[in-house]
Scaffold this active site. Structure first.
Site, mmCIF file in Angstrom:
data_model
loop_
_atom_site.group_PDB
_atom_site.id
_atom_site.type_symbol
_atom_site.label_atom_id
_atom_site.label_comp_id
_atom_site.label_asym_id
_atom_site.label_seq_id
_atom_site.Cartn_x
_atom_site.Cartn_y
_atom_site.Cartn_z
ATOM 1 C CB CYS A 287 -15.623 -21.712 -1.808
ATOM 2 S SG CYS A 287 -16.790 -21.885 -3.189
ATOM 3 C CG ASP B 298 -28.710 -19.465 -3.542
ATOM 4 O OD1 ASP B 298 -28.037 -18.863 -2.680
ATOM 5 O OD2 ASP B 298 -29.348 -20.496 -3.306
#
Length: 760
Positions: A422, A455
């Site tokens: 990430c 999300d």
């Protein structure tokens, strides 16, 4: 797509593909500037060399002989090429404004757009005359005039307004060519009459009396009527009106006078002269803004007036390239010193030329041959490109680019080892700024999307509908991120349309090369603007996505669509029936063309035409096919025509007869495969040749390799009932698919392992 190991630290934008800028591009190619991203913006793919245009009009040169391929040159220079129209500058934010697409940022800007006859200043001239610039538009009118003369049965008068070297060369070249065209057809060349009008008291006012007298004799001997003191003040259909009240009948008027700068320049706030040209100093910088340079005809040299001649534009190229480098490095600039006298070689249309330099003048066929050698030597710099652009010793490292303290800190971050996982995501602030201006289409069935980020996206499945899912992703193969975004979105939507479904939502996944925040932000903005325009046109809402860092620019989409739950209207691969006709809606050849583009071996206009085909949506085509009872349909992608045809025939247990000669092919595709240039995926596709029953008889056919050519955003391959085929083709042509063709038919099954038969 050009891949660089260096992050982008500075943007140089070149507006216009004039003589100075082609020299700059070649010099940057031979000595790249690390950390510099160069962008060329031009409305045309091919830029003419003015010195050879009279020879082209006369018929001594071909189109390619006298044009520089900007697409190929830009690829060689590792520069982005954006084919677009400039509408202005946002100097406060250092952006070039473009028509119909996002603006482009610059740290340094150079303008070399040439000049244009200002027909707007004379009543009726814009509507009833043909300006010789821009050349691309003039060339089409010239070709139309050629065709008109070949059918000529009655007298025709051609008038040229402008008595400078350009006007004199043009009228003599046209007369030579058009008279020879009529003679070759066995008709009298005396059907043609030529008139030259000039507002001055003489032709060729900037040349010496001997040269003027020589051309006056040539014009007289050729029967060209020359009228001086003939300032045209009004143009009406078939007539030129002069200030002193004279009228001249004309069937075709060419305008070679009253040149001015582009119409968008006055709004920039740059200092301009009385004709609309940009004032520049001895460093080729604008007087108004040190970050903007100009060269060639569009520039007005303040030290002393310069004639609008190609020789100055060419000679401005090297000092312009050097000063752009020096400005980027924060180093002192060099002065450009134009020559006081220059040699002008003026052709008379018939492989004869006159040399003029100051008081000197001489002429002959040998002068034309001398001019021809000079011109061809200049053009070879841009046509015979080295296999690769070597970096010469002493090239400046990235740290030598002039950066502010804040930019230097960003540069260190950009150059440092990049994280994975990430940590490789693009920063939230960059994403927010880049995507904030996008306006995805609003749909009632998108409950949570980019309008209310969360999300994950949430979409409603309409009652009675089933979901259709597809995904596509690939790295960029062109340097224009806006166009790449359009192609990537169009390609991803192709499967939805081929199935007969309606697109509903899309999530994007993108990788962008690391760099300064401003450059990464702009790259995302350009790419996603192009993509969202295509998605919106399809009624497909962009609802989210993921963006991370990678060595190369890449983009893909997971697209959701919906279709009737009872599967009514679904167009599957396997519904073909004996007797059906095979249709293809777009030409093939993208794989070999872009493989050639990567090797600088494809003409820019081939790539331009391929891109126009690739951004053409299949949505309307799929609808037309459904309306005409298509029994099976698929979109052409990586498996190539043969691979997708096999996917259609095998599930149905049928054979197909494919007509090679009927295949629509993109311009240049045959030339590229004949040169041995194929896509890296082609060898894998060639394994499917076992599906061909009689391949041996056709392997020498120039179109045979294109059966295996992988396509990006290709057309639709469909089978339709024979009684609907012609009507379907006509409807597809009317819907915007002009290359649609019947390429074969479906026959009864004989051997499922060999389902395709070729025919000439």
């Amino acid at each position: 797509m050009q891949v660089s190991e260096q992050p982008v630290l500075r943007d140089l934008v070149l507006v216009g593909g004039g003589h100075s800028h082609v020299v700059v591009l070649r010099m940057l190619a031979m000595q790249p500037e690390p950390g510099l991203r160069t962008t060329l913006i031009c409305t045309d793919v091919d830029t003419p060399y003015s010195g050879m245009l009279p020879g082209y009009i006369s018929g001594h040169y071909s189109f390619d002989d006298v044009h520089i391929d900007l697409g190929r040159l830009a690829a060689f220079a590792k520069a982005r090429f954006i084919r677009a129209e400039v509408t202005g500058l946002d100097r406060a934010n250092q952006r070039v404004m473009l028509r119909g697409r996002p603006s482009v940022p610059y740290d340094l800007l150079s303008i070399n757009t040439g000049s244009t006859p200002n027909v707007r200043q004379v009543e009726g001239a814009q509507a009833h005359s043909v300006p010789v610039k821009p050349i691309a538009q003039f060339n089409q009118r010239w070709l139309n005039l050629l065709a008109r003369v070949r059918e000529l049965q009655t007298p025709l008068t051609v008038a040229v307004v402008g008595g400078g070297a350009g006007g004199v060369e043009l009228v003599l070249s046209m007369q030579y060519r058009l008279r020879h065209e009529l003679q070759a057809l066995g008709r009298s060349p005396d059907l043609l009459r030529f008139v030259l009008l000039t507002a001055g008291d003489t032709i060729l006012p900037t040349h010496n009396p001997g040269v003027r007298a020589r051309f006056a004799r040539v014009l007289h001997d050729r029967g060209v009527a020359v009228h001086t003191h003939a300032e045209v003040t009004k143009v009406t259909p078939g007539c030129l009106h002069t200030q002193d009240g004279r009228r001249f009948d004309t069937d075709e008027t060419l305008w070679v006078t009253q040149a001015g700068g582009p119409a968008w320049l006055p709004s920039t706030g740059l200092a301009l002269d009385a004709h609309g040209f940009i004032h520049i100093n001895e460093h080729l910088q604008t007087l108004t803004d040190p970050n903007i340079f100009a060269a060639g005809d569009v520039a007005s040299f303040t030290a002393r007036p310069l004639e609008k001649a190609g020789v100055f534009a060419v000679r401005m190229g090297p000092p312009l390239a050097r000063n752009l480098r020096q400005a980027l490095r924060g180093q002192p600039l060099v002065a450009y010193t134009p020559q006081r006298r220059w040699l002008a070689l003026i052709s008379t249309g018939d492989r004869f030329a006159v040399a003029s330099r100051g008081r000197l003048g001489f002429a002959g066929a040998w002068v034309w041959r001398w001019k021809d050698r000079i011109d061809r030597r200049f053009m070879r710099q841009f046509t015979e490109l080295p296999a690769m652009a070597p970096a010469r010793p002493g090239a400046a490292p990235p740290s030598r680019l002039a950066l502010s303290a804040d930019e230097s800190r960003q540069a260190i971050s950009a150059i440092a080892m990049r994280c994975g996982g990430c940590g490789a995501k693009v920063g939230a602030s960059i994403l927010t700024r880049a995507l904030g201006s996008l306006q995805p289409v609003q749909r009632d069935d998108v409950l949570i999307g980019l309008h209310a980020p969360d999300d994950a996206a949430v979409v409603r499945v309409p009652p009675g509908q089933a979901m259709v899912h597809t995904v596509d992703f690939f790295r960029s193969f062109i340097d224009d991120p806006y166009l790449f975004g359009q192609v990537a979105a169009n390609h991803a939507l192709g499967d939805i349309f081929a199935m007969g479904a309606q697109a509903q939502s899309a999530t994007a996944i993108a990788t962008v090369p690391p760099g300064l925040e401003a450059q990464v932000e702009d790259l995302l903005l350009q790419m996603m603007t192009g993509a969202v325009e295509v998605l919106n046109a399809a009624g497909c809402a962009l609802v989210g996505g993921h963006t991370g860092e990678g060595r190369e620019l890449a983009l893909g989409f997971a697209v959701n669509g919906h279709i009737d739950e009872d599967m009514h209207g679904v167009q599957r691969n396997g519904g073909t029936r004996p007797g059906d006709v095979l249709l293809l809606t777009k030409p093939i050849g993208t794989g070999t063309l872009f493989a050639a583009h990567a090797q600088h071996a494809a003409k820019g206009r081939w790539i331009d035409a391929a891109l126009r085909s690739m951004v053409l949506s299949n949505q309307a085509g799929a609808r037309v096919l459904r309306e005409h009872g298509a029994t099976a349909c698929t979109d052409l992608t990586g498996f190539g025509l043969l691979g997708h045809l096999v996917e259609m025939t095998r599930p149905s247990g049928v054979d197909a007869v494919l007509h090679l000669s009927a295949l629509p092919v993109l311009d240049g595709a045959v030339e590229c495969v004949q040169a041995g240039i194929v896509s890296s995926l082609q060898p894998a596709n060639v394994r499917l040749r076992r599906a061909l029953r009689n391949a041996e008889a056709f392997v020498q056919d120039p179109r045979y390799p294109l059966l295996f050519d992988p396509q990006t955003a290709g057309g639709l391959l469909a089978s339709v009932p024979a009684d609907q085929a012609n009507a379907c083709v006509q409807a597809l042509h009317a819907a915007g698919y002009p290359h649609t063709a019947i390429i074969g038919r479906i026959s009864g099954a004989t051997d499922a392992l060999e389902p395709v038969v070729l025919s000439g």
